[in-house]
Each structure stands twice: as C-alpha cells, then as structure tokens.
Design an enzyme around this catalytic site. Structure first.
Site, PDB file in Angstrom:
ATOM      1  CE  LYS A 187     -16.290 -17.604  -4.458  1.00 18.80           C
ATOM      2  NZ  LYS A 187     -16.342 -17.024  -5.819  1.00 18.80           N
ATOM      3  CG  ASP A 216     -15.858 -16.083  -9.289  1.00 20.42           C
ATOM      4  OD1 ASP A 216     -15.852 -15.403  -8.252  1.00 20.42           O
ATOM      5  OD2 ASP A 216     -14.950 -16.025 -10.151  1.00 20.42           O
ATOM      6  CG  ASP A 246     -12.022 -17.414 -12.727  1.00 19.92           C
ATOM      7  OD1 ASP A 246     -10.984 -16.758 -12.957  1.00 19.92           O
ATOM      8  OD2 ASP A 246     -12.744 -17.202 -11.735  1.00 19.92           O
ATOM      9  CB  THR A 252     -18.074 -11.910  -6.153  1.00 22.66           C
ATOM     10  OG1 THR A 252     -16.766 -11.343  -6.331  1.00 22.66           O
ATOM     11  CG2 THR A 252     -18.956 -10.889  -5.460  1.00 22.66           C
ATOM     12  CB  SER A 253     -13.640 -13.391  -3.213  1.00 21.23           C
ATOM     13  OG  SER A 253     -13.791 -14.792  -3.163  1.00 21.23           O
ATOM     14  CG  ASP A 306     -13.555  -9.974 -10.201  1.00 21.28           C
ATOM     15  OD1 ASP A 306     -13.759  -9.030 -10.979  1.00 21.28           O
ATOM     16  OD2 ASP A 306     -13.709  -9.879  -8.972  1.00 21.28           O
TER      17      ASP A 306
END
Length: 221
Positions: A138, A13, A163, A106-107, A15
């Site tokens: 996600k 991931d 995270d 990543t989103s 961030d």
C-alpha cells in the site's frame, strides 16, 4: 451509507481497522527511531498502513538495509503484544459474515498478523493477504486486487475497510468502494468516503446470491 449497494466481499485492513495495536507498534518503532536519531514525534505518524520495509526505505538512511531492519522490527513487534484489543464491535461483525465473503488485507507480515489477531481475540479469516504476498505494498492496490482474486470476485464489487491514508489510496486504486474506520484517529481525517467509529453502527443483510448489503445497525438478538 452505500444505500442500495451490494458487495461480493468485504476486505479489511487489520491494524486500526479491526484491531488496535497502535500502542504496541509505537513502542517498538519509538525505540527503533531513537536508535537511528530520528525525530520520534514527526516520524511515528508515517509508520501506519505501510510495510515496514517501505517505511524504512523512504527515509534513505545511510548504511541501513530496509529488509534487515524490517526483520528486526518484526521480531520486536512479535514480542510486544501488550494492549492489543479489537476495534469496538469488530468481533461480532466479523462473526456475522460468511467466511468465504471476507478477508484481512494487511501490510503486516503473516507471522505478526496472526499473533495480533490472536491477541485481540478476533476471528481468524479463511483467507488473508499479508506483506509477503505482494511486490508492491500500500498505497499500491496490489494487495486488494489479490485478495479479491483469491476470493473469486472482482475488486470493483468489494467494500474495503481502512483507517490509514495509504490503505485508503490502495482501496481507491483497486476500484473498490471504501469505508473508513476512525476508531483510532486522534485527528479528523478528511475523506469523501463514509466513516464509522464502531462496527456497532452497522450490520449486514445477505441476498439469495450471498452478496452483502450494509444495514444501519446490527440487529441485537
């Protein structure tokens, strides 16, 4: 910590996992939340780990188009890169990995992801899965499944670094192993997965086939 395990690839991931953009993101989302009359304190914890369109859609705000609002937020976030920094040890850890054996998943939209990667000074991955690449974000596992496929490996043979609860759930659903990065956590996260605060706590060893094992700490030259 995954003693005796080897992995075909690492899926990170972005961030909160390889870089910290929380301050910038929360500045932008605070302005947006105030404009829509939301309780900022209650709302901000919900923005992490999911695509903006899904975060907004979950609010069911009358007359609000999630896609249009997500586009506006992207522009605002792209203009606010102040204070974005790497997670401790992340730069050296990523540089130690074979380029074909890791990806960022990543989103964030690709444009914003590249801007934040540059701002944090972390290596640009050879392969990246972003918000535009999947239909379901996600906590659906689609992004990690796609990343594994693009790397030519099975998701069950990957280690996901995450995270946020949504990302952890996505990693679990993909069948991958999961490592939790707690560097940005304000409150303890209850999880059955191994957890580290800094990439300085781990290193890697490669076998003859290029599979990766974790070592307790990275050797210092």
């Amino acid at each position: 910590m995954f003693a005796g395990s080897k992995f075909a690839a690492f899926l990170f991931d972005m961030d909160g996992t390889v870089l910290n953009s929380i301050a910038a993101a929360e500045r932008v989302w605070t302005t947006w939340a105030e404009r829509h009359g939301l309780d900022v304190t209650a709302f901000l914890p919900t923005i992490h780990g999911r695509r903006a369109r899904e975060t907004i859609a979950a609010l069911n705000l009358p007359g609000v188009d999630p896609l249009a609002e997500a586009d506006l937020l992207l522009k605002a976030e792209a203009d606010d890169l102040e204070g974005i920094v790497p997670i401790p040890g992340a730069v050296a850890f990523l540089q130690s990995l074979p380029p074909e054996r890791w990806a960022i998943v990543t989103s964030a939209p690709r444009e914003l992801a590249l801007l934040r990667i540059q701002a944090a000074g972390i290596p640009v991955p050879a392969m990246m899965v972003t918000a535009e690449d999947v239909t379901h974000g996600k906590p659906a596992p689609d992004c990690f499944l796609l990343a594994a496929k693009r790397l030519g490996v099975a998701a069950r043979d990957c280690l996901v670094f995450e995270d946020a609860p949504a990302g952890i759930a996505a990693g679990e659903a993909s069948g991958a192993s999961v490592m939790v990065i707690s560097a940005t956590h304000v409150h303890p996260l209850v999880t059955p997965h191994p957890m580290i605060r800094s990439y300085d706590e781990i290193g890697i060893a490669l076998d003859d086939s290029g599979w990766i094992a974790l070592a307790p700490e990275r050797a210092v030259a």
